[in-house]
Scaffold this motif. Structure first.
Motif, PDB file in Angstrom:
ATOM      1  N   TYR A   1       0.819  -1.207   0.000  1.00 21.34           N
ATOM      2  CA  TYR A   1       0.000   0.000   0.000  1.00 21.34           C
ATOM      3  C   TYR A   1       0.857   1.263   0.000  1.00 21.34           C
ATOM      4  O   TYR A   1       0.444   2.313  -0.532  1.00 21.34           O
ATOM      5  CB  TYR A   1      -0.945   0.003   1.209  1.00 21.34           C
ATOM      6  CG  TYR A   1      -0.314   0.460   2.505  1.00 21.34           C
ATOM      7  CD1 TYR A   1      -0.347   1.793   2.888  1.00 21.34           C
ATOM      8  CD2 TYR A   1       0.351  -0.438   3.340  1.00 21.34           C
ATOM      9  CE1 TYR A   1       0.239   2.222   4.063  1.00 21.34           C
ATOM     10  CE2 TYR A   1       0.947  -0.021   4.505  1.00 21.34           C
ATOM     11  CZ  TYR A   1       0.886   1.302   4.871  1.00 21.34           C
ATOM     12  OH  TYR A   1       1.485   1.728   6.025  1.00 21.34           O
ATOM     13  N   GLN A   2       2.065   1.204   0.589  1.00 21.84           N
ATOM     14  CA  GLN A   2       2.928   2.383   0.602  1.00 21.84           C
ATOM     15  C   GLN A   2       3.366   2.749  -0.814  1.00 21.84           C
ATOM     16  O   GLN A   2       3.407   3.934  -1.179  1.00 21.84           O
ATOM     17  CB  GLN A   2       4.148   2.141   1.491  1.00 21.84           C
ATOM     18  CG  GLN A   2       3.813   2.092   2.976  1.00 21.84           C
ATOM     19  CD  GLN A   2       5.050   1.888   3.829  1.00 21.84           C
ATOM     20  OE1 GLN A   2       5.906   1.063   3.524  1.00 21.84           O
ATOM     21  NE2 GLN A   2       5.150   2.634   4.903  1.00 21.84           N
ATOM     22  N   GLU A   3       3.708   1.741  -1.618  1.00 26.16           N
ATOM     23  CA  GLU A   3       4.044   2.004  -3.015  1.00 26.16           C
ATOM     24  C   GLU A   3       2.859   2.608  -3.750  1.00 26.16           C
ATOM     25  O   GLU A   3       2.997   3.547  -4.528  1.00 26.16           O
ATOM     26  CB  GLU A   3       4.480   0.708  -3.709  1.00 26.16           C
ATOM     27  CG  GLU A   3       5.856   0.224  -3.318  1.00 26.16           C
ATOM     28  CD  GLU A   3       6.263  -1.024  -4.081  1.00 26.16           C
ATOM     29  OE1 GLU A   3       5.579  -1.377  -5.066  1.00 26.16           O
ATOM     30  OE2 GLU A   3       7.250  -1.657  -3.692  1.00 26.16           O
ATOM     31  N   ALA A   4       1.676   2.050  -3.501  1.00 30.43           N
ATOM     32  CA  ALA A   4       0.482   2.547  -4.188  1.00 30.43           C
ATOM     33  C   ALA A   4       0.224   4.011  -3.840  1.00 30.43           C
ATOM     34  O   ALA A   4      -0.031   4.845  -4.727  1.00 30.43           O
ATOM     35  CB  ALA A   4      -0.721   1.692  -3.810  1.00 30.43           C
ATOM     36  N   LEU A   5       0.293   4.353  -2.560  1.00 33.22           N
ATOM     37  CA  LEU A   5       0.023   5.730  -2.151  1.00 33.22           C
ATOM     38  C   LEU A   5       1.103   6.688  -2.637  1.00 33.22           C
ATOM     39  O   LEU A   5       0.818   7.838  -2.987  1.00 33.22           O
ATOM     40  CB  LEU A   5      -0.078   5.799  -0.623  1.00 33.22           C
ATOM     41  CG  LEU A   5      -1.275   5.085   0.017  1.00 33.22           C
ATOM     42  CD1 LEU A   5      -1.161   5.145   1.539  1.00 33.22           C
ATOM     43  CD2 LEU A   5      -2.590   5.670  -0.441  1.00 33.22           C
ATOM     44  N   ALA A   6       2.359   6.220  -2.658  1.00 35.69           N
ATOM     45  CA  ALA A   6       3.465   7.096  -3.038  1.00 35.69           C
ATOM     46  C   ALA A   6       3.530   7.340  -4.537  1.00 35.69           C
ATOM     47  O   ALA A   6       3.910   8.432  -4.976  1.00 35.69           O
ATOM     48  CB  ALA A   6       4.788   6.499  -2.552  1.00 35.69           C
ATOM     49  N   LEU A   7       3.157   6.328  -5.337  1.00 34.24           N
ATOM     50  CA  LEU A   7       3.380   6.412  -6.776  1.00 34.24           C
ATOM     51  C   LEU A   7       2.141   6.767  -7.588  1.00 34.24           C
ATOM     52  O   LEU A   7       2.235   7.407  -8.623  1.00 34.24           O
ATOM     53  CB  LEU A   7       3.929   5.071  -7.289  1.00 34.24           C
ATOM     54  CG  LEU A   7       5.327   4.680  -6.809  1.00 34.24           C
ATOM     55  CD1 LEU A   7       5.640   3.246  -7.248  1.00 34.24           C
ATOM     56  CD2 LEU A   7       6.365   5.630  -7.369  1.00 34.24           C
ATOM     57  N   GLY A   8       0.982   6.311  -7.152  1.00 34.65           N
ATOM     58  CA  GLY A   8      -0.187   6.365  -8.011  1.00 34.65           C
ATOM     59  C   GLY A   8      -0.822   7.734  -8.141  1.00 34.65           C
ATOM     60  O   GLY A   8      -1.070   8.400  -7.133  1.00 34.65           O
ATOM     61  N   ASP A   9      -1.083   8.145  -9.403  1.00 33.85           N
ATOM     62  CA  ASP A   9      -2.003   9.261  -9.613  1.00 33.85           C
ATOM     63  C   ASP A   9      -3.405   8.816  -9.204  1.00 33.85           C
ATOM     64  O   ASP A   9      -4.156   9.574  -8.598  1.00 33.85           O
ATOM     65  CB  ASP A   9      -2.006   9.688 -11.081  1.00 33.85           C
ATOM     66  CG  ASP A   9      -0.664  10.236 -11.528  1.00 33.85           C
ATOM     67  OD1 ASP A   9      -0.045  10.974 -10.748  1.00 33.85           O
ATOM     68  OD2 ASP A   9      -0.232   9.933 -12.646  1.00 33.85           O
ATOM     69  N   ARG A  10      -3.729   7.574  -9.564  1.00 34.85           N
ATOM     70  CA  ARG A  10      -4.942   6.913  -9.082  1.00 34.85           C
ATOM     71  C   ARG A  10      -4.598   5.468  -8.752  1.00 34.85           C
ATOM     72  O   ARG A  10      -3.623   4.904  -9.256  1.00 34.85           O
ATOM     73  CB  ARG A  10      -6.058   6.956 -10.126  1.00 34.85           C
ATOM     74  CG  ARG A  10      -6.730   8.309 -10.296  1.00 34.85           C
ATOM     75  CD  ARG A  10      -7.970   8.195 -11.190  1.00 34.85           C
ATOM     76  NE  ARG A  10      -7.609   7.605 -12.477  1.00 34.85           N
ATOM     77  CZ  ARG A  10      -8.448   6.865 -13.209  1.00 34.85           C
ATOM     78  NH1 ARG A  10      -9.669   6.601 -12.764  1.00 34.85           N
ATOM     79  NH2 ARG A  10      -8.067   6.388 -14.383  1.00 34.85           N
ATOM     80  N   ILE A  11      -5.436   4.867  -7.911  1.00 43.43           N
ATOM     81  CA  ILE A  11      -5.248   3.484  -7.476  1.00 43.43           C
ATOM     82  C   ILE A  11      -6.525   2.710  -7.747  1.00 43.43           C
ATOM     83  O   ILE A  11      -7.625   3.202  -7.474  1.00 43.43           O
ATOM     84  CB  ILE A  11      -4.923   3.419  -5.966  1.00 43.43           C
ATOM     85  CG1 ILE A  11      -3.661   4.236  -5.652  1.00 43.43           C
ATOM     86  CG2 ILE A  11      -4.744   1.967  -5.515  1.00 43.43           C
ATOM     87  CD1 ILE A  11      -3.434   4.422  -4.159  1.00 43.43           C
ATOM     88  N   GLY A  12      -6.376   1.504  -8.285  1.00 45.70           N
ATOM     89  CA  GLY A  12      -7.490   0.580  -8.415  1.00 45.70           C
ATOM     90  C   GLY A  12      -7.261  -0.588  -7.478  1.00 45.70           C
ATOM     91  O   GLY A  12      -6.235  -1.276  -7.576  1.00 45.70           O
ATOM     92  N   VAL A  13      -8.165  -0.801  -6.543  1.00 42.72           N
ATOM     93  CA  VAL A  13      -8.038  -1.899  -5.583  1.00 42.72           C
ATOM     94  C   VAL A  13      -8.734  -3.125  -6.160  1.00 42.72           C
ATOM     95  O   VAL A  13      -9.929  -3.081  -6.472  1.00 42.72           O
ATOM     96  CB  VAL A  13      -8.637  -1.533  -4.217  1.00 42.72           C
ATOM     97  CG1 VAL A  13      -8.484  -2.687  -3.233  1.00 42.72           C
ATOM     98  CG2 VAL A  13      -7.962  -0.280  -3.663  1.00 42.72           C
ATOM     99  N   LEU A  14      -7.976  -4.204  -6.298  1.00 48.18           N
ATOM    100  CA  LEU A  14      -8.461  -5.421  -6.944  1.00 48.18           C
ATOM    101  C   LEU A  14      -8.630  -6.512  -5.894  1.00 48.18           C
ATOM    102  O   LEU A  14      -7.752  -6.731  -5.053  1.00 48.18           O
ATOM    103  CB  LEU A  14      -7.456  -5.863  -8.012  1.00 48.18           C
ATOM    104  CG  LEU A  14      -7.914  -6.796  -9.134  1.00 48.18           C
ATOM    105  CD1 LEU A  14      -9.022  -6.139  -9.960  1.00 48.18           C
ATOM    106  CD2 LEU A  14      -6.728  -7.138 -10.041  1.00 48.18           C
ATOM    107  N   ARG A  15      -9.778  -7.180  -5.936  1.00 53.23           N
ATOM    108  CA  ARG A  15     -10.030  -8.295  -5.029  1.00 53.23           C
ATOM    109  C   ARG A  15     -10.762  -9.396  -5.781  1.00 53.23           C
ATOM    110  O   ARG A  15     -11.816  -9.156  -6.376  1.00 53.23           O
ATOM    111  CB  ARG A  15     -10.895  -7.843  -3.831  1.00 53.23           C
ATOM    112  CG  ARG A  15     -11.210  -8.966  -2.844  1.00 53.23           C
ATOM    113  CD  ARG A  15     -12.115  -8.491  -1.713  1.00 53.23           C
ATOM    114  NE  ARG A  15     -13.471  -8.236  -2.147  1.00 53.23           N
ATOM    115  CZ  ARG A  15     -14.170  -7.156  -1.854  1.00 53.23           C
ATOM    116  NH1 ARG A  15     -13.611  -6.194  -1.140  1.00 53.23           N
ATOM    117  NH2 ARG A  15     -15.402  -7.003  -2.279  1.00 53.23           N
ATOM    118  N   ASP A  16     -10.180 -10.589  -5.791  1.00 52.45           N
ATOM    119  CA  ASP A  16     -10.802 -11.750  -6.445  1.00 52.45           C
ATOM    120  C   ASP A  16     -11.235 -11.441  -7.878  1.00 52.45           C
ATOM    121  O   ASP A  16     -12.327 -11.816  -8.311  1.00 52.45           O
ATOM    122  CB  ASP A  16     -12.008 -12.234  -5.631  1.00 52.45           C
ATOM    123  CG  ASP A  16     -11.620 -12.703  -4.241  1.00 52.45           C
ATOM    124  OD1 ASP A  16     -10.487 -13.178  -4.073  1.00 52.45           O
ATOM    125  OD2 ASP A  16     -12.458 -12.589  -3.322  1.00 52.45           O
ATOM    126  N   GLY A  17     -10.364 -10.730  -8.613  1.00 55.99           N
ATOM    127  CA  GLY A  17     -10.635 -10.461 -10.020  1.00 55.99           C
ATOM    128  C   GLY A  17     -11.645  -9.371 -10.286  1.00 55.99           C
ATOM    129  O   GLY A  17     -12.091  -9.202 -11.429  1.00 55.99           O
TER     130      GLY A  17
END
Length: 379
Positions: A197-213
């Motif tokens: 999650y730290q990489e996601a928050l630090a790098l992403g302009d936006r984040i898509g959270v994926l769960r079970d496809g």
């Protein structure tokens, strides 16, 4: 530079569905992060974009062009695999030069190739390794070489599959900063896969959270942090994880088993969960300021984490019950075990989640609110 669209993207391995109709648009030059646990379908999504999955459903559109039936080498995407995929008989420099020697990328002179390779290896901190073979590199050096082979070539879309997973913590932090700088410099549309999650928050302009496809939520880091769609997203971001207290809502008040009662700005009735992030809680010895959400308790466990201290606090309960346990983080070194404290935060920081299916992730339905005089107050 190009846009990327996934329209109803689905995939299966044998009879097992892996992706279930993903719909998302990635803007031109956007750094988009796919965040999720192992088995969520992150790598499969990248492979579908690259054209490496047979019989994928839906469509992948790059730069306005539908890629259905288009061979991988014609899609102009560059992908970094977690497993390195380096040529073992070639040096680091030759591995990086291999994409530039392809006629599909235009004609590069020897001087242009050398300049490009020098710029990328210097940025990645492997310029002194250019004459080594992959077998002479550490795992982290191999991963940086694999990442460099992607970044060295111009492409419409970069696909990065956990490219920092084999690096030590200090180098990961350094590389996050470098990747962010590279993204801002090249403005190449990038899809980055991670479970961190730290990489996601630090790098992403936006984040898509994926769960079970399935994509659970797509938004900016601030949107996912401040307004998580459900308890899965809420606990996917942050360490320590968000506190979640089972409660029951009735008449605008939610009460936990430990007797903690708060007003809620939703009309939902029945089982709910109250969520508050440990770092949103202010820890004060004794009494706290009267405004905002607050609850008194006693520290049961204090764990020092560098400059911060992680506290496990047992709250006071009405009726002599056991109370609830909340995790909080403070920078005050004087707060110790058995210290009486007050935990407080803004009402908007206390999330209310509700769901009708037992065992399912509860959806966010609102926040806590100040209670009226007639509703009483937790003391």
């Amino acid at each position: 530079m190009s846009t990327l669209e996934l329209r109803g993207l689905g995939a299966r391995y044998g009879k097992k569905p892996v992706l279930h109709g993903l719909d998302v648009s990635v803007g031109d030059g956007e750094f988009f992060v796919l965040l999720g646990p192992s088995g969520a379908g992150k790598t499969t999504t990248l492979k579908c974009v690259a054209g490496l999955v047979d019989r994928a459903d839906g469509s992948v559109v790059i730069g306005g062009r539908d890629m259905t039936g288009v061979e991988p080498y014609e899609r102009n995407v560059a992908m970094a695999f977690e497993s390195y995929a380096l040529y073992p008989q070639k040096t680091v420099a030759d591995n990086l030069a291999s994409p530039l020697r392809s006629g599909r990328l235009g004609t590069w002179t020897e001087a242009e190739r050398a300049a490009r390779i020098e710029a990328v290896t210097t940025t990645l901190g492997i310029d002194h390794l250019r004459e080594r073979l992959p077998k002479e590199l550490s795992n982290g050096q191999r991963q940086r070489t694999a990442l460099g082979r992607v970044l060295v070539r111009p492409a419409d879309v970069y696909l990065l599959d956990e490219p920092l997973s084999h690096l030590d913590a200090k180098l990961r932090a350094t590389m996050r900063a470098e990747l962010r700088r590279l993204g801002e410099f090249s403005r190449t549309t990038t899809v980055y896969v991670t479970h961190d999650y730290q990489e996601a928050l630090a790098l992403g302009d936006r984040i898509g959270v994926l769960r079970d496809g399935r994509l659970v939520q797509v938004g900016t880091p601030a949107e996912l942090w401040d307004a998580p769609h459900d308890t899965f997203v809420a606990r996917s971001l942050g360490q320590p994880e968000m506190n979640l207290l089972p409660a029951r809502a009735d008449g605008g008040v939610a009460t936990t088993a430990g007797g903690l009662a708060v007003g809620v700005d939703t009309n939902v009735s029945g089982p709910v969960e109250l969520g508050v992030r440990p770092r949103d809680l202010t820890v004060t010895a004794g009494e706290a300021r009267p405004e905002g959400f607050r609850v008194r308790g006693r520290v049961e466990l204090a764990e020092r984490l560098g400059r911060s201290v992680e506290l496990s606090v047992r709250t006071e309960a009405s009726g002599g019950g056991p109370g609830d346990t909340l995790i909080a983080v403070t920078d005050d070194p004087d707060v110790r075990e058995r210290t009486a404290v007050t935990l407080s935060t803004e009402h908007s920081r206390v999330h209310v989640f509700a769901g009708s299916d037992p065992g399912a992730y509860a959806h966010r339905v609102g926040s806590a609110r100040p209670r009226t005089d007639t509703e009483g107050e937790q003391r």
